[in-house]
Motif scaffolding. Structure first.
Motif, mmCIF file in Angstrom:
data_model
loop_
_atom_site.group_PDB
_atom_site.id
_atom_site.type_symbol
_atom_site.label_atom_id
_atom_site.label_comp_id
_atom_site.label_asym_id
_atom_site.label_seq_id
_atom_site.Cartn_x
_atom_site.Cartn_y
_atom_site.Cartn_z
ATOM 1 N N HIS A 112 1.604 -15.883 22.011
ATOM 2 C CA HIS A 112 0.668 -14.771 22.283
ATOM 3 C C HIS A 112 0.640 -13.798 21.116
ATOM 4 O O HIS A 112 -0.404 -13.244 20.767
ATOM 5 C CB HIS A 112 1.082 -14.039 23.558
ATOM 6 N N ARG A 132 -1.452 -15.357 18.358
ATOM 7 C CA ARG A 132 -2.880 -15.415 18.683
ATOM 8 C C ARG A 132 -3.486 -14.020 18.860
ATOM 9 O O ARG A 132 -4.550 -13.725 18.325
ATOM 10 C CB ARG A 132 -3.103 -16.223 19.964
ATOM 11 N N ASP A 133 -2.811 -13.164 19.648
ATOM 12 C CA ASP A 133 -3.444 -11.911 20.054
ATOM 13 C C ASP A 133 -3.142 -10.734 19.134
ATOM 14 O O ASP A 133 -4.001 -9.907 18.881
ATOM 15 C CB ASP A 133 -3.035 -11.559 21.496
ATOM 16 N N ASP A 178 2.071 -23.845 28.801
ATOM 17 C CA ASP A 178 2.868 -22.624 28.918
ATOM 18 C C ASP A 178 4.251 -22.876 29.532
ATOM 19 O O ASP A 178 4.936 -21.959 29.946
ATOM 20 C CB ASP A 178 2.116 -21.580 29.762
ATOM 21 N N CYS A 210 5.556 -21.308 22.653
ATOM 22 C CA CYS A 210 5.553 -20.694 23.994
ATOM 23 C C CYS A 210 6.964 -20.641 24.558
ATOM 24 O O CYS A 210 7.187 -20.120 25.637
ATOM 25 C CB CYS A 210 4.628 -21.450 24.947
ATOM 26 N N TYR A 264 4.246 -14.392 31.987
ATOM 27 C CA TYR A 264 5.164 -13.498 31.291
ATOM 28 C C TYR A 264 6.437 -13.323 32.105
ATOM 29 O O TYR A 264 6.381 -13.237 33.320
ATOM 30 C CB TYR A 264 4.527 -12.121 31.119
#
Lengths: 162, 287
Positions: A28, A31-32, A44, A63, B2
């Motif tokens: 993340h 990418r983000d 994931d 991940c 998460y």
């Protein structure tokens, strides 16, 4: 709110410094926060390998790592494959020529794995390639053209060494 | 997915990690994270503080002790266990075991210490380490103790490690005897339906001098098969009737029951593996 942590790392030769919440996954973050969208998020859960990146030259699943753990890391993502002259890399060229996309979602991970495999193995048999690609099997079956592409990429890589 | 929020502490030395663990109630160590991260994501574990030991170089060392024992740092990866020549020379069964763990990516990141502490009933290393009579070194800020792997593993995901205690090293007595290590799974990277690690030494005249056999993925924790070991020891390898030993010795086992395999199936697979692997070892076939 948990304390943010600054992460300094190198990706594709470029130095980045960005804040991350401790629970943020490396994929993340890439990418983000860093806007490098080539690395994909598949399952994931650590199975599919679509998020495979090279960390100090070795493939890992982004991940399955926290962004804060990448402090000081030297990472290569699929964006790093393309040589500066605008041509495709050996891996990309081999995947293109062998129609090795399947649905295409897993391709970034397969390309990074191929990058590692062809440089760190003697000539591989199809069986050996299939075994080594285990961590990239996604949702499809077959993977015939992908095995073709890895073999092709290795031949091309060896040719550059001669 | 998460994990739940947590504080992150990056330890630069073993002493600092131990201090962090002591000072923070509800803290947990993260090693390679290849099993812990999925558990954090599914919120099976919700630690308030995570102590990262990835930045401690001394935990990645492999040494040979003065008595010949292998001393493997907790953060040595599966990749290193496969590639390290000191490990391969002194405990080749351990290197062979690591080759069967998960996939290339996981082996590059996952660690021997992390895998032991997870204490999964199907974990690849545990039967091998039990057959090797390996020990772990557990430290706190005040103390250090050695515990046999066999005792350290208490049950599914349960170990003897207490709050504030950290596994820093795995001690493996060298074993160059003939061995077999196998896991049976539907797909290679899956957890085992049955796994066996067996070390058998034969004398020149074909007597069984030593036999150490352990199995995983059967009960709530991997364990030694001592009934089979003692039935083999001292026997002439050619005269052993394996089927007569394996059947009764595995009769009492009550294997796990999950979607990968029911108890009868697991036991059936285990018996087949034992018969074939021990047969090979008794006939002196090299791995």
């Amino acid at each position: 709110m948990t304390r943010m942590v600054t992460v300094n790392l190198k990706i594709n030769g470029k130095q980045y410094s960005e804040e991350a919440e401790p629970r943020l996954l490396l994929v993340h973050f890439i990418r983000d926060a860093l806007k490098l969208k080539g690395t994909h998020i598949g399952c994931d859960t650590g199975h599919c390998g679509a998020c495979t990146i090279l960390w100090d030259g070795k493939p890992v699943k982004s991940c399955q790592i926290l962004a804060v753990q990448a402090e000081g890391a030297n990472i290569m993502t699929v964006e790093g494959l393309e040589p500066e002259d605008g041509k495709l890399s050996i891996e990309q060229e081999s995947f293109r020529e062998n129609f090795a996309q399947q649905c295409g979602y897993c391709t970034p991970g397969f390309l990074m794995m191929t990058r590692y495999l062809i440089r760190n193995n003697e000539e591989m048999t199809r069986e050996e390639i299939r075994e080594k690609l285990h961590g990239n099997y996604c949702m499809c079956t077959g993977y015939q053209q992908i095995v073709d592409a890895v073999q092709d990429a290795q031949r091309k890589y060896f040719a550059t060494k001669k | 997915m998460y994990p739940k929020s947590f504080e992150y502490l990056r330890a630069k030395s073993v002493d600092q990690a131990l201090q962090y663990l002591k000072d923070n109630e509800g803290s947990r160590v993260i090693a390679g994270g290849q099993s812990l991260l999925p558990m954090l994501k599914s919120r099976l574990y919700q630690p308030t503080v995570l102590v990262d030991i990835n930045f401690i170089p001394e935990l990645r060392e492999v040494k040979l002790g003065s008595n010949g024992d292998l001393r493997i740092g907790a953060m040595v990866t599966h990749y290193d266990v496969i590639e390290n020549s000191t490990i391969r020379e002194n405990a080749p069964i351990l290197s062979s075991t690591a080759e069967n763990i998960a996939d290339v990516q996981i082996r590059n990141r996952g660690t021997i210490g992390g895998s032991i502490c997870e204490a999964d009933p199907s974990a690849d290393y545990l039967p091998t380490l039990m057959a090797l009579d390996a020990r772990v070194v557990l430290k706190t800020t005040e103390s250090s103790r050695e515990v046999k792997v066999e005792d350290f593993i208490q049950g599914p995901f349960e170990t003897l490690a207490e709050d504030g205690e950290m596994l820093v090293e795995v001690i493996v007595p060298p074993s160059k005897a003939n061995y077999r290590v196998e896991k049976y799974a539907r797909r290679k990277a899956d957890f085992a339906i049955a796994s066996v690690a067996a070390i058998v030494s034969l004398s020149k005249d074909g007597k069984v001098v030593d036999a150490r056999i352990a199995t995983g993925a059967q009960q709530d924790k991997p364990h030694r098969l001592r009934e089979i070991e003692s039935a083999l020891k001292g026997k002439a390898s050619k005269s052993v009737n394996l089927e007569a030993i394996i059947g009764p010795a595995t009769e009492e086992l009550e294997p796990l029951d999950d979607l990968h395999g029911g108890p009868e199936y697991r036991k059936h697979v285990l018996r087949g593996m034992l018969s074939r692997m021990l047969g090979d070892l008794l006939s002196g076939k090299e791995a």
